[in-house]
Design a protein around this motif. Structure first.
Motif, PDB file in Angstrom:
ATOM      1  N   GLY A  43       0.778  -1.225   0.000  1.00  0.00           N
ATOM      2  CA  GLY A  43       0.000   0.000   0.000  1.00  0.00           C
ATOM      3  C   GLY A  43       0.809   1.274   0.000  1.00  0.00           C
ATOM      4  N   THR A  44       2.137   1.155  -0.115  1.00  0.00           N
ATOM      5  CA  THR A  44       2.994   2.337  -0.061  1.00  0.00           C
ATOM      6  C   THR A  44       2.623   3.358  -1.128  1.00  0.00           C
ATOM      7  OG1 THR A  44       4.831   1.057   0.851  1.00  0.00           O
ATOM      8  CG2 THR A  44       5.385   3.150  -0.213  1.00  0.00           C
ATOM      9  N   TYR A  45       2.305   2.868  -2.317  1.00  0.00           N
ATOM     10  CA  TYR A  45       2.068   3.768  -3.452  1.00  0.00           C
ATOM     11  C   TYR A  45       0.580   4.037  -3.690  1.00  0.00           C
ATOM     12  CZ  TYR A  45       6.811   2.061  -4.054  1.00  0.00           C
ATOM     13  OH  TYR A  45       8.118   1.707  -3.836  1.00  0.00           O
ATOM     14  N   ASP A  46      -0.274   3.568  -2.776  1.00  0.00           N
ATOM     15  CA  ASP A  46      -1.712   3.796  -2.922  1.00  0.00           C
ATOM     16  C   ASP A  46      -1.999   5.295  -2.935  1.00  0.00           C
ATOM     17  OD1 ASP A  46      -2.020   1.090  -2.883  1.00  0.00           O
ATOM     18  OD2 ASP A  46      -3.005   0.983  -0.925  1.00  0.00           O
ATOM     19  N   GLY A  47      -2.916   5.691  -3.776  1.00  0.00           N
ATOM     20  CA  GLY A  47      -3.303   7.087  -3.823  1.00  0.00           C
ATOM     21  C   GLY A  47      -2.464   7.934  -4.751  1.00  0.00           C
ATOM     22  N   VAL A  48      -1.433   7.322  -5.360  1.00  0.00           N
ATOM     23  CA  VAL A  48      -0.583   8.048  -6.300  1.00  0.00           C
ATOM     24  C   VAL A  48      -0.599   7.313  -7.635  1.00  0.00           C
ATOM     25  CG1 VAL A  48       1.736   8.885  -6.798  1.00  0.00           C
ATOM     26  CG2 VAL A  48       0.919   8.884  -4.451  1.00  0.00           C
ATOM     27  N   ASP A  49      -0.927   8.015  -8.692  1.00  0.00           N
ATOM     28  CA  ASP A  49      -0.887   7.445 -10.033  1.00  0.00           C
ATOM     29  C   ASP A  49       0.555   7.524 -10.528  1.00  0.00           C
ATOM     30  OD1 ASP A  49      -1.123   6.669 -12.646  1.00  0.00           O
ATOM     31  OD2 ASP A  49      -2.605   8.198 -13.210  1.00  0.00           O
ATOM     32  N   LEU A  50       1.297   6.434 -10.366  1.00  0.00           N
ATOM     33  CA  LEU A  50       2.717   6.463 -10.686  1.00  0.00           C
ATOM     34  C   LEU A  50       2.972   6.785 -12.154  1.00  0.00           C
ATOM     35  CD1 LEU A  50       4.097   3.451  -8.594  1.00  0.00           C
ATOM     36  CD2 LEU A  50       3.902   5.870  -7.960  1.00  0.00           C
ATOM     37  N   ALA A  51       2.067   6.371 -13.036  1.00  0.00           N
ATOM     38  CA  ALA A  51       2.226   6.664 -14.456  1.00  0.00           C
ATOM     39  C   ALA A  51       2.097   8.156 -14.729  1.00  0.00           C
ATOM     40  CB  ALA A  51       1.197   5.893 -15.276  1.00  0.00           C
ATOM     41  N   ALA A  52       1.398   8.866 -13.847  1.00  0.00           N
ATOM     42  CA  ALA A  52       1.264  10.310 -14.003  1.00  0.00           C
ATOM     43  C   ALA A  52       2.434  11.047 -13.368  1.00  0.00           C
ATOM     44  CB  ALA A  52      -0.040  10.789 -13.372  1.00  0.00           C
ATOM     45  N   VAL A  53       3.201  10.347 -12.539  1.00  0.00           N
ATOM     46  CA  VAL A  53       4.347  10.949 -11.856  1.00  0.00           C
ATOM     47  C   VAL A  53       5.623  10.795 -12.668  1.00  0.00           C
ATOM     48  CG1 VAL A  53       5.834  10.743  -9.810  1.00  0.00           C
ATOM     49  CG2 VAL A  53       3.350  10.644  -9.566  1.00  0.00           C
ATOM     50  N   ALA A  54       5.789   9.640 -13.312  1.00  0.00           N
ATOM     51  CA  ALA A  54       7.064   9.321 -13.941  1.00  0.00           C
ATOM     52  C   ALA A  54       6.867   8.608 -15.275  1.00  0.00           C
ATOM     53  CB  ALA A  54       7.901   8.447 -13.009  1.00  0.00           C
ATOM     54  N   ASP A  55       7.840   8.778 -16.162  1.00  0.00           N
ATOM     55  CA  ASP A  55       7.838   8.077 -17.438  1.00  0.00           C
ATOM     56  C   ASP A  55       8.226   6.616 -17.259  1.00  0.00           C
ATOM     57  OD1 ASP A  55       7.597  10.477 -19.433  1.00  0.00           O
ATOM     58  OD2 ASP A  55       9.129  11.075 -17.989  1.00  0.00           O
ATOM     59  N   VAL A  56       9.043   6.345 -16.242  1.00  0.00           N
ATOM     60  CA  VAL A  56       9.553   5.005 -15.956  1.00  0.00           C
ATOM     61  C   VAL A  56       9.461   4.784 -14.453  1.00  0.00           C
ATOM     62  CG1 VAL A  56      11.704   3.677 -15.798  1.00  0.00           C
ATOM     63  CG2 VAL A  56      11.094   4.799 -17.943  1.00  0.00           C
ATOM     64  N   VAL A  57       9.057   3.585 -14.046  1.00  0.00           N
ATOM     65  CA  VAL A  57       8.957   3.246 -12.628  1.00  0.00           C
ATOM     66  C   VAL A  57       9.840   2.027 -12.360  1.00  0.00           C
ATOM     67  CG1 VAL A  57       7.436   2.482 -10.774  1.00  0.00           C
ATOM     68  CG2 VAL A  57       6.630   4.186 -12.429  1.00  0.00           C
ATOM     69  N   VAL A  58      10.806   2.194 -11.460  1.00  0.00           N
ATOM     70  CA  VAL A  58      11.713   1.108 -11.096  1.00  0.00           C
ATOM     71  C   VAL A  58      11.596   0.902  -9.587  1.00  0.00           C
ATOM     72  CG1 VAL A  58      14.085   0.249 -11.104  1.00  0.00           C
ATOM     73  CG2 VAL A  58      13.278   1.724 -12.964  1.00  0.00           C
ATOM     74  N   ILE A  59      10.972  -0.209  -9.191  1.00  0.00           N
ATOM     75  CA  ILE A  59      10.756  -0.524  -7.777  1.00  0.00           C
ATOM     76  C   ILE A  59      11.605  -1.734  -7.413  1.00  0.00           C
ATOM     77  CG2 ILE A  59       9.044  -1.253  -6.072  1.00  0.00           C
ATOM     78  CD1 ILE A  59       6.987   0.392  -7.632  1.00  0.00           C
ATOM     79  N   SER A  60      12.307  -1.639  -6.305  1.00  0.00           N
ATOM     80  CA  SER A  60      13.352  -2.604  -5.960  1.00  0.00           C
ATOM     81  C   SER A  60      12.854  -4.048  -5.929  1.00  0.00           C
ATOM     82  CB  SER A  60      13.983  -2.240  -4.619  1.00  0.00           C
ATOM     83  OG  SER A  60      13.024  -2.302  -3.568  1.00  0.00           O
ATOM     84  N   SER A  61      11.680  -4.277  -5.367  1.00  0.00           N
ATOM     85  CA  SER A  61      11.222  -5.659  -5.242  1.00  0.00           C
ATOM     86  C   SER A  61      10.919  -6.293  -6.586  1.00  0.00           C
ATOM     87  CB  SER A  61       9.963  -5.712  -4.358  1.00  0.00           C
ATOM     88  OG  SER A  61       8.917  -4.943  -4.919  1.00  0.00           O
ATOM     89  N   TYR A  62      10.653  -5.482  -7.601  1.00  0.00           N
ATOM     90  CA  TYR A  62      10.357  -6.007  -8.940  1.00  0.00           C
ATOM     91  C   TYR A  62      11.625  -6.310  -9.728  1.00  0.00           C
ATOM     92  CZ  TYR A  62       5.472  -4.795  -8.210  1.00  0.00           C
ATOM     93  OH  TYR A  62       4.190  -4.722  -7.714  1.00  0.00           O
ATOM     94  N   VAL A  63      12.689  -5.540  -9.478  1.00  0.00           N
ATOM     95  CA  VAL A  63      13.933  -5.768 -10.220  1.00  0.00           C
ATOM     96  C   VAL A  63      14.937  -6.566  -9.409  1.00  0.00           C
ATOM     97  CG1 VAL A  63      13.633  -3.724 -11.663  1.00  0.00           C
ATOM     98  CG2 VAL A  63      14.920  -3.530  -9.519  1.00  0.00           C
ATOM     99  N   GLY A  64      14.653  -6.813  -8.132  1.00  0.00           N
ATOM    100  CA  GLY A  64      15.520  -7.635  -7.294  1.00  0.00           C
ATOM    101  C   GLY A  64      16.789  -6.941  -6.850  1.00  0.00           C
TER     102      GLY A  64
END
Length: 224
Positions: free
Chosen positions: A139-160
Motif C-alpha cells: 500500500g505504499t504507493y496507494d493514492g498516487v498514479d505512478l504513471a502520471a508521476v514518472a515516465d519510468v517506474v523502477v521498484i526494488s522488489s520487482y527488479v531484485g
C-alpha cells in the motif's frame, strides 16, 4: 562549491561527456512523501519506549537489516518482514502485533503535493522522469498514479535490486534511454545519492520541494 555559483563541478554538468543534465530520477518515500524517518520515529514513540528503536534496529541490528534487505529486494513478502521485524521489536522490549506493522510504521507519511506538481512541470517541460524506489510493505504507493508521476517506474522488489546498488540506477537510465551522465537523482538519503554517483549520476539531497526546485534550476539548469 556552493549551489548557485557560476562554476559547476564535472559531476554537476556532466563535464567530460559533452552531455547536459536533462533527466531526473526521483525517490518516493521521503521525497514524494513526507519524511520516512519522522514517520518511523513517531511510530517508535507510540510504542512507549525509545522513539528511535525501529530506526536503530533497521540501521544497526543485523537480523533486522537482513529482513529489510530481503524484503526490499523481493526475496520475502511484506507479511514475512512484519513477522520477523515484530520479533526483533519484541526482543528489544516493544510488544507489537505483526499484522499490519508496515502500514502502522508508515501511517505518519503524507503525499507532498508540491513535489507532485514539480515533477509534473518537469515532464511537461520535456525532462524525462524515472521513479527509483526501495519498496516497503504494502500500500505504499496507494493514492498516487505512478504513471502520471514518472515516465519510468523502477521498484526494488520487482527488479531484485535496491538502492544504493549502482545497478538499480543503471536500469532506470536504460529504461529512459539516457546515459547516467545526463541524469540527476533526487533522494533524501545521502547514501543513495552516493550510489548513483558511482555511475556518474549527479545528486540533489532533498529537504523540501522548494529547495529541490531551486537546486535543479541553479545547479543543473533543469527548470520548468
Amino acid at each position: 562549491m556552493e549551489a548557485g555559483t557560476e562554476t559547476k563541478t564535472g559531476a554537476e554538468t556532466g563535464a567530460g561527456t559533452g552531455k547536459e543534465r536533462t533527466a531526473v530520477l526521483v525517490d518516493f518515500g521521503g521525497v514524494i512523501t513526507s519524511s520516512v524517518l519522522r514517520a518511523f520515529t513517531d511510530f517508535g514513540a507510540s510504542l512507549g519506549g525509545d522513539p528511535r528503536l525501529p530506526l536503530n534496529l533497521l540501521a544497526r541490528d543485523q537480523p533486522s537489516r537482513t529482513l529489510l534487505a530481503d524484503h526490499e529486494c523481493g526475496r520475502i513478502d511484506a507479511e514475512a518482514f512484519e513477522r520477523g521485524f515484530a520479533e526483533r521489536l519484541r526482543a528489544h522490549g516493544a510488544d507489537v502485533p505483526a499484522e499490519g506493522l508496515t502500514a502502522r510504521m508508515q501511517a505518519g507519511m503524507s503525499i507532498d503535493q508540491d513535489m507532485l506538481a514539480l515533477l509534473g512541470e518537469l515532464r511537461a517541460a520535456g525532462h524525462p522522469v524515472a521513479l527509483v524506489s526501495n519498496s516497503f510493505g504494502t500500500g505504499t504507493y496507494d493514492g498516487v498514479d505512478l504513471a502520471a508521476v514518472a515516465d519510468v517506474v523502477v521498484i526494488s522488489s520487482y527488479v531484485g535490486i535496491r538502492k544504493p546498488s549502482r545497478r538499480i540506477y543503471a536500469i532506470a537510465c536504460e529504461r529512459l534511454g539516457i546515459d547516467p551522465q545526463e541524469a540527476v537523482m533526487i533522494d533524501d538519503l545521502q547514501q543513495n545519492l552516493d550510489g548513483a554517483a558511482r555511475i556518474g549520476i549527479a545528486g540533489v539531497l532533498h529537504t523540501s520541494a522548494a529547495d529541490t526546485r531551486r537546486q535543479l534550476a541553479e545547479r543543473f539548469r533543469i527548470g520548468t
